[in-house]
Design an enzyme around this catalytic site. Structure first.
Site, PDB file in Angstrom:
ATOM      1  N   ARG A 220       0.838  -1.310   0.139  1.00  0.00           N
ATOM      2  CA  ARG A 220       0.030  -0.126   0.097  1.00  0.00           C
ATOM      3  C   ARG A 220       0.846   1.325   0.107  1.00  0.00           C
ATOM      4  O   ARG A 220       1.986   1.325   0.795  1.00  0.00           O
ATOM      5  CB  ARG A 220      -0.973   0.113   1.163  1.00  0.00           C
ATOM      6  CG  ARG A 220      -1.947  -1.073   1.214  1.00  0.00           C
ATOM      7  CD  ARG A 220      -2.742  -1.385   2.434  1.00  0.00           C
ATOM      8  NE  ARG A 220      -3.869  -2.333   2.417  1.00  0.00           N
ATOM      9  CZ  ARG A 220      -3.384  -3.858   2.552  1.00  0.00           C
ATOM     10  NH1 ARG A 220      -2.348  -3.941   3.111  1.00  0.00           N
ATOM     11  NH2 ARG A 220      -4.500  -4.482   2.497  1.00  0.00           N
TER      12      ARG A 220
ATOM     13  N   GLN B  41       5.981  -9.935   3.060  1.00  0.00           N
ATOM     14  CA  GLN B  41       4.669  -9.689   3.511  1.00  0.00           C
ATOM     15  C   GLN B  41       4.012 -11.079   4.041  1.00  0.00           C
ATOM     16  O   GLN B  41       4.100 -12.122   2.962  1.00  0.00           O
ATOM     17  CB  GLN B  41       3.887  -8.919   2.514  1.00  0.00           C
ATOM     18  CG  GLN B  41       2.335  -8.552   3.391  1.00  0.00           C
ATOM     19  CD  GLN B  41       2.297  -7.204   4.101  1.00  0.00           C
ATOM     20  OE1 GLN B  41       3.483  -6.713   4.304  1.00  0.00           O
ATOM     21  NE2 GLN B  41       1.374  -7.314   5.056  1.00  0.00           N
TER      22      GLN B  41
ATOM     23  N   GLU C 151       5.324 -12.791   0.613  1.00  0.00           N
ATOM     24  CA  GLU C 151       5.617 -11.872  -0.430  1.00  0.00           C
ATOM     25  C   GLU C 151       7.206 -11.154  -0.194  1.00  0.00           C
ATOM     26  O   GLU C 151       6.836 -10.279   0.386  1.00  0.00           O
ATOM     27  CB  GLU C 151       4.697 -10.859  -0.732  1.00  0.00           C
ATOM     28  CG  GLU C 151       3.280 -11.687  -0.988  1.00  0.00           C
ATOM     29  CD  GLU C 151       2.073 -10.680  -0.739  1.00  0.00           C
ATOM     30  OE1 GLU C 151       1.986  -9.500  -1.372  1.00  0.00           O
ATOM     31  OE2 GLU C 151       1.090 -10.682   0.220  1.00  0.00           O
TER      32      GLU C 151
ATOM     33  N   HIS D 224       2.467 -12.626  -5.967  1.00  0.00           N
ATOM     34  CA  HIS D 224       1.464 -12.854  -4.998  1.00  0.00           C
ATOM     35  C   HIS D 224       0.938 -14.273  -5.114  1.00  0.00           C
ATOM     36  O   HIS D 224      -0.301 -14.291  -4.942  1.00  0.00           O
ATOM     37  CB  HIS D 224       0.297 -11.838  -5.416  1.00  0.00           C
ATOM     38  CG  HIS D 224      -0.511 -11.415  -4.222  1.00  0.00           C
ATOM     39  ND1 HIS D 224      -1.276 -12.251  -3.464  1.00  0.00           N
ATOM     40  CD2 HIS D 224      -0.550 -10.283  -3.514  1.00  0.00           C
ATOM     41  CE1 HIS D 224      -1.977 -11.647  -2.585  1.00  0.00           C
ATOM     42  NE2 HIS D 224      -1.296 -10.664  -2.465  1.00  0.00           N
TER      43      HIS D 224
ATOM     44  N   TYR E 102      -0.468 -17.854  -3.928  1.00  0.00           N
ATOM     45  CA  TYR E 102      -0.903 -18.284  -2.692  1.00  0.00           C
ATOM     46  C   TYR E 102      -0.493 -20.077  -2.649  1.00  0.00           C
ATOM     47  O   TYR E 102      -0.771 -20.645  -3.393  1.00  0.00           O
ATOM     48  CB  TYR E 102      -2.570 -18.328  -2.646  1.00  0.00           C
ATOM     49  CG  TYR E 102      -2.815 -17.015  -2.516  1.00  0.00           C
ATOM     50  CD1 TYR E 102      -3.672 -16.506  -1.461  1.00  0.00           C
ATOM     51  CD2 TYR E 102      -3.044 -16.182  -3.651  1.00  0.00           C
ATOM     52  CE1 TYR E 102      -4.362 -15.105  -1.356  1.00  0.00           C
ATOM     53  CE2 TYR E 102      -3.614 -14.697  -3.464  1.00  0.00           C
ATOM     54  CZ  TYR E 102      -4.162 -14.527  -2.388  1.00  0.00           C
ATOM     55  OH  TYR E 102      -4.876 -13.260  -2.135  1.00  0.00           O
TER      56      TYR E 102
ATOM     57  N   ASP F 291      -1.411 -10.401   8.413  1.00  0.00           N
ATOM     58  CA  ASP F 291      -1.299  -9.504   7.339  1.00  0.00           C
ATOM     59  C   ASP F 291      -0.311  -8.542   7.871  1.00  0.00           C
ATOM     60  O   ASP F 291      -0.429  -7.637   8.128  1.00  0.00           O
ATOM     61  CB  ASP F 291      -2.655  -9.073   6.837  1.00  0.00           C
ATOM     62  CG  ASP F 291      -2.289  -8.325   5.553  1.00  0.00           C
ATOM     63  OD1 ASP F 291      -1.309  -8.248   4.735  1.00  0.00           O
ATOM     64  OD2 ASP F 291      -3.296  -7.666   4.833  1.00  0.00           O
TER      65      ASP F 291
ATOM     66  N   HIS G 216      -0.983  -2.336  -4.736  1.00  0.00           N
ATOM     67  CA  HIS G 216      -0.161  -3.294  -5.598  1.00  0.00           C
ATOM     68  C   HIS G 216      -0.352  -2.855  -6.842  1.00  0.00           C
ATOM     69  O   HIS G 216      -0.437  -3.693  -8.059  1.00  0.00           O
ATOM     70  CB  HIS G 216      -1.170  -4.635  -5.508  1.00  0.00           C
ATOM     71  CG  HIS G 216      -0.898  -5.496  -4.414  1.00  0.00           C
ATOM     72  ND1 HIS G 216       0.296  -5.822  -3.690  1.00  0.00           N
ATOM     73  CD2 HIS G 216      -1.628  -6.431  -3.717  1.00  0.00           C
ATOM     74  CE1 HIS G 216      -0.012  -6.276  -2.390  1.00  0.00           C
ATOM     75  NE2 HIS G 216      -1.236  -6.565  -2.549  1.00  0.00           N
TER      76      HIS G 216
END
Length: 345
Positions: free
Chosen positions: A80, A275, A303, A179, A181, A238, A105
């Site tokens: 962000r 992250q 990340e 990104h 998962y 997060d 992003h």
């Protein structure tokens, strides 16, 4: 084995999207989509089967409509940027706001929603590789400078390596990451029983909007402490963790493992932090690939990246790329078997 390619559909604007498959002599397979330079499949061989360890979808339309950045390469700036603005060389730069008043992003037309071009292909059966490139014009989402970026995926043994490179003609922030998962037990399973170890004891404090305050805290002994193998459990995560590494040095960052599958993933990176996100923003019942249903905690993201909102915090390491400089960061995902230790040992 090597590299294969097939058409995977067209965007509404008529751009063809291709799917590249890397398969090596170790039996590993990686699927990379030119839309978003997304990692949409990563199969790791087991004794009697294979496990696809990344979440994804079955169609291009689902990726275009996805708001979770599933598997995508994100940028120009991952994370962000507060109030979608920052100062650069005395000039106020305003970006598009795509998460409330903030920029997330790379914005509405970031790297994750662009169709990348094929730049190079290595069909070596031991270590097949594909390089995708993207031109981000001056002014895209408010960012200054014409930027040329490349992302290279290499599959060697049971390791997937991603290299990010870029050059610019004007000073501009750049902070790329994947990104993807992960779920080491395969699609359709929760990750609460996964164990995680992070090589980091410091974390960036954030406000309610997940914007860094500028403070870097020692989180030893808190629920965010993963310096020893710890189950992810039910606590949402997060959070940006700070690594201790020299500029450009590839260092161990994290290890995730799953007792059920006996599979372990180690992540190494040249970035200064990472992250951790436990996918708690995925809507329950989201349709995934091969008939799976996803929801909160059906995958986790690690990340590797520069500090979030670094453009508004001069005390953070800079993410500004200048003309004449070459951006280059690397991340490796190394997979191996492990034997779970009995609880009474």
């Amino acid at each position: 084995m090597g590299v294969s390619c097939r058409s995977w559909g067209f965007t509404p604007a008529g751009a063809e999207v291709q799917l590249f498959t890397l398969k090596n002599s170790s039996g590993c397979k990686a699927d990379i989509l030119t839309f978003g330079a997304a990692l949409i499949g990563l199969e790791i061989p087991r004794e009697d089967n294979t496990i696809d360890v990344v979440l994804g979808f079955d169609s291009l339309e689902e990726y275009m409509n996805d708001g979770n950045y599933m598997g995508a390469t994100v940028g120009r700036v991952a994370g962000r940027i507060s109030n979608a603005s920052f100062n650069l060389d005395g000039q106020k730069i305003r970006l598009d706001s795509n998460e409330g008043p903030n920029h997330l992003h790379g914005g509405k037309n970031g790297f994750s929603s662009r169709v990348w071009e094929i730049a190079a292909c290595n069909r070596n059966e031991e270590a097949p590789a594909i390089t995708l490139s993207l031109h981000s014009p001056d002014g895209t989402n408010g960012y200054p400078g014409n930027l040329l970026v490349e992302t290279t995926f290499t599959l060697k043994g049971t390791t997937l390596r991603i290299d990010y490179r870029a050059i610019t003609d004007q000073p501009t922030p750049l902070n790329m990451t994947s990104h993807a998962y992960f779920n080491l037990n395969g699609n359709g399973c929760k990750i609460n029983n996964h164990e995680l170890k992070l090589h980091a004891i410091k974390s960036a404090a954030t406000d309610k909007a997940m914007i860094p305050t500028g403070e870097i805290n020692n989180i030893s002994g808190t629920a965010a402490d993963f310096t020893q193998f710890t189950p992810l459990g039910n606590t949402a995560q997060d959070r940006f963790y700070v690594l201790d590494n020299e500029q450009g040095e590839l260092v161990p960052a994290a290890i995730g493992r799953c007792n059920e599958s006996g599979l372990e993933m180690e992540i190494l990176t040249t970035q200064p932090g990472m992250q951790l996100y436990t996918a708690d923003g995925i809507a329950p019942g989201t349709a995934g690939k091969k008939g799976s249903l996803y929801g909160p905690r059906y995958g986790f993201c690690i990340e590797p990246m520069g500090y979030p909102d670094a453009v508004n915090h001069p005390e953070f390491p800079s993410v500004i790329l200048n003309p004449g400089e070459k951006y280059h960061h690397s991340t490796e995902y190394r997979f191996r078997n492990f034997t779970a230790v009995p609880e009474n040992d």
